[in-house]
Design a protein around this motif. Sequence first.
Motif, PDB file in Angstrom:
ATOM      1  N   MET A   1       0.852  -1.193   0.000  1.00 50.16           N
ATOM      2  CA  MET A   1       0.000   0.000   0.000  1.00 50.16           C
ATOM      3  C   MET A   1       0.885   1.241   0.000  1.00 50.16           C
ATOM      4  O   MET A   1       1.659   1.453   0.938  1.00 50.16           O
ATOM      5  CB  MET A   1      -0.880  -0.055   1.267  1.00 50.16           C
ATOM      6  N   SER A   2       0.841   2.048  -1.050  1.00 50.74           N
ATOM      7  CA  SER A   2       1.702   3.228  -1.098  1.00 50.74           C
ATOM      8  C   SER A   2       1.123   4.314  -0.192  1.00 50.74           C
ATOM      9  O   SER A   2      -0.082   4.470  -0.080  1.00 50.74           O
ATOM     10  CB  SER A   2       1.837   3.748  -2.522  1.00 50.74           C
ATOM     11  N   MET A   3       2.018   5.029   0.449  1.00 50.66           N
ATOM     12  CA  MET A   3       1.600   6.034   1.418  1.00 50.66           C
ATOM     13  C   MET A   3       2.206   7.393   1.081  1.00 50.66           C
ATOM     14  O   MET A   3       3.342   7.478   0.643  1.00 50.66           O
ATOM     15  CB  MET A   3       2.096   5.631   2.820  1.00 50.66           C
ATOM     16  N   ALA A   4       1.429   8.449   1.323  1.00 56.51           N
ATOM     17  CA  ALA A   4       1.995   9.795   1.244  1.00 56.51           C
ATOM     18  C   ALA A   4       2.843  10.016   2.487  1.00 56.51           C
ATOM     19  O   ALA A   4       2.608   9.416   3.528  1.00 56.51           O
ATOM     20  CB  ALA A   4       0.867  10.811   1.175  1.00 56.51           C
ATOM     21  N   ILE A   5       3.867  10.848   2.365  1.00 52.80           N
ATOM     22  CA  ILE A   5       4.718  11.157   3.518  1.00 52.80           C
ATOM     23  C   ILE A   5       4.155  12.390   4.213  1.00 52.80           C
ATOM     24  O   ILE A   5       4.052  13.460   3.604  1.00 52.80           O
ATOM     25  CB  ILE A   5       6.177  11.408   3.073  1.00 52.80           C
ATOM     26  N   PRO A   6       3.770  12.268   5.498  1.00 55.05           N
ATOM     27  CA  PRO A   6       3.211  13.439   6.178  1.00 55.05           C
ATOM     28  C   PRO A   6       4.262  14.542   6.357  1.00 55.05           C
ATOM     29  O   PRO A   6       5.453  14.254   6.505  1.00 55.05           O
ATOM     30  CB  PRO A   6       2.770  12.877   7.543  1.00 55.05           C
ATOM     31  N   ASP A   7       3.820  15.803   6.329  1.00 54.64           N
ATOM     32  CA  ASP A   7       4.693  16.980   6.557  1.00 54.64           C
ATOM     33  C   ASP A   7       5.831  17.098   5.547  1.00 54.64           C
ATOM     34  O   ASP A   7       6.834  17.763   5.821  1.00 54.64           O
ATOM     35  CB  ASP A   7       5.299  16.967   7.971  1.00 54.64           C
TER      36      ASP A   7
END
Length: 313
Positions: A1-7
């Motif tokens: 599952m690809s995830m966005a990087i927070p901040d």
Amino acid sequence: MSMAIPDLQDVVAEIADEMRQRVDRGDVATYIPELARVDPGHFGIAVIDAEGHVATGGDADTPFSIQSISKVFTLTLALGLAGDRLWQRVGREPSGSRFNSIVQLESERGIPRNPFINAGAIAVTDLILSGHQPREALGEILRFLQFLADDTTIQIDKAVAASEQRTGFRNAALANYMKSYGVLDNPVDFTLGVYFHHCAISMSCRQLATAGRFLAHLGRNPSTGFSVVTPERARRINAVMLTCGHYDGSGEFAYRVGLPGKSGVGGGIIAIAPGKASIAVWSPGLDESGNSHLGRIALEALAKRLNLSIFGS
């Protein structure tokens, strides 16, 4: 599952600001006259996460001479042409020597230690050239980068290429030495011409980070779904980048940053956080090993703050 990087954008902007304020910037490369004229005050960074979000800071859209970063893409092309046969003419061990050293080549009978030192990259270029005219081979390399970066405006900086050709005596010595051992198939002048020109390709951090995305995602660009190489080949290219991507500074880079990366004497570095992000930084001042001084510091800060190191947090 690809995830966005927070901040992500906040951290990137923060690091760009910190780098802008630093006075220790290293020294620009002087042995290629055109590179000696670049302002060491530049700093750029671009990070593209798995979701395709792009975070940039500083001079992220200013093109610079990618130099040895092109070797990642010529290696990818050569593996596509020859597969594992490539490793018969170039090794994949760290060199521990200067990027343009001839000493090792002599003791190892003309077989370069890895595809990222100059001798190795010249041997890789020779393989791509086989069966083509130099202009065709060069066109293939340039089109490959334009395709990966999804940007047809990427060009070769003719002034830098000419500057390298005028002063590239050490590279000519390496090429002639390999030719004497039968490692090169083509006329030395042809191979060197293609080599100097692909090192003189000019790209921005944003373009480079885009071009490197396939290496962060098992060989495919997650935004287009297009597969560039197999997952196994992507892993192997990353492995060679981790162990050999920074010449005799590769161990230090792995220790401090913990990511596969490839530097160039134009001050650029591409770094790969597998499954997470493709990153490009640029700051023209170099350290003793010929790697971007602020580029490495910025990548170390980024890896730490976003927990990107392949060795865990």
